[in-house]
Design an enzyme around this catalytic site. Structure first.
Site, PDB file in Angstrom:
ATOM      1  CG  ASP A  12     -13.262  -7.269   6.156  1.00 36.89           C
ATOM      2  OD1 ASP A  12     -13.603  -5.205   7.173  1.00 36.89           O
ATOM      3  OD2 ASP A  12     -14.675  -7.768   5.969  1.00 36.89           O
ATOM      4  CG  HIS A  29      -8.198   2.303   8.805  1.00 41.07           C
ATOM      5  ND1 HIS A  29      -8.896   1.223   8.092  1.00 41.07           N
ATOM      6  CD2 HIS A  29      -9.649   2.420   8.925  1.00 41.07           C
ATOM      7  CE1 HIS A  29     -10.286   0.895   8.169  1.00 41.07           C
ATOM      8  NE2 HIS A  29     -10.843   2.557   8.507  1.00 41.07           N
ATOM      9  CG  LEU A 122       6.661  -8.882  -2.945  1.00 42.06           C
ATOM     10  CD1 LEU A 122       5.073 -10.216  -3.192  1.00 42.06           C
ATOM     11  CD2 LEU A 122       6.687  -8.520  -1.740  1.00 42.06           C
TER      12      LEU A 122
END
Ligand code: FPP
Length: 224
Positions: A12, A29, A122
């Site tokens: 956030d 962003h 991963l």
């Protein structure tokens, strides 16, 4: 030292960072994507097996179209440019959420998942168009349809996160203390870290500090 298999992150603060430093939410962003890259690298360094990133919630559709389009273009470019490299690094990509995007993006998401499906260094779970309540409702519907019993194990098995261990750590950046409909079932016993910094400003150092703090927590799981 606590074992650490899974970190989940609510990324956030992009919008606020972008407005503050570049006068544009979308620039935030873009900068947030750089942090994503840094945190992926650091997750591998720390030998953590699962990283779940909340990139777009079912509620984010309420944002201006321009911002939504920018986010999905960013994601499209990220996958187009980076999927081969992620694959080479033995990284598996899984999408959480319902794939109801443009035909081009849907195709790219399926392709990326399929290409990396056998990788095991991963696993990155990218939550896009994801909402925990609708995930739970879907799971209950499946259980009902199969006429099976409602048990903890059965419910977990019917979530989109089946076969993924529950997060050990949940991080939310951006100085806000809420869960925003993210992995509500799965974080029942996660250690939660609310971080003041906005996501683009979140660094490897901040991440490692949280990991270190987590490792020293006495995790009781209800016992004493
Ligand atoms: C929340 O910040 C962040 C998002 C809704 C998008 C997250 C996207 C990225 C980190 C970049 C793209 C990632 C990938 C993997 C392609 P906010 O915009 O709600 O921030 P605010 O609270 O300051 O408005």
């Amino acid at each position: 030292m606590n074992p650490l298999n899974h970190v989940a992150i609510i990324m956030d603060g992009n919008g606020r960072w972008g407005l503050k430093y570049k006068n544009s939410r979308n620039a935030g962003h873009k900068a947030g994507l750089n942090t994503v890259e840094k945190i992926i690298k650091e997750t591998i360094k720390n030998k953590i097996k699962y990283l779940t990133l909340f990139a777009f919630s079912t509620e984010n559709w309420k944002r201006p179209k321009k911002e939504i389009n920018y986010l999905f273009t960013l994601l499209e470019n990220f996958l187009t440019n980076r999927i081969n490299d992620l694959h080479k690094q033995n990284i598996k990509l899984k999408i959480l959420g319902s794939k109801k995007f443009s035909p081009k993006l849907n195709k790219l998401l399926y392709f990326s998942e399929k290409k990396t499906s056998k990788n095991d260094k991963l696993q990155i779970n990218l939550a896009i168009n994801y909402g925990s309540k609708s995930e739970l409702i879907d799971a209950f519907k499946k259980i009902k349809k199969n006429q099976s019993t409602i048990t903890e194990k059965n419910l977990s098995k019917n979530l989109q996160t089946k076969n993924i261990p529950d997060p050990d750590i949940l991080i939310r950046t951006g100085n806000t203390k809420r869960l925003s409909n993210f992995l509500l079932w799965q974080i029942a016993y996660a250690e939660i870290f609310f971080e003041k910094k906005l996501w683009p400003a979140f660094s490897e150092k901040d991440y490692n500090k949280i990991i270190k703090e987590y490792q020293n927590i006495k995790r009781n799981f209800g016992k004493i």
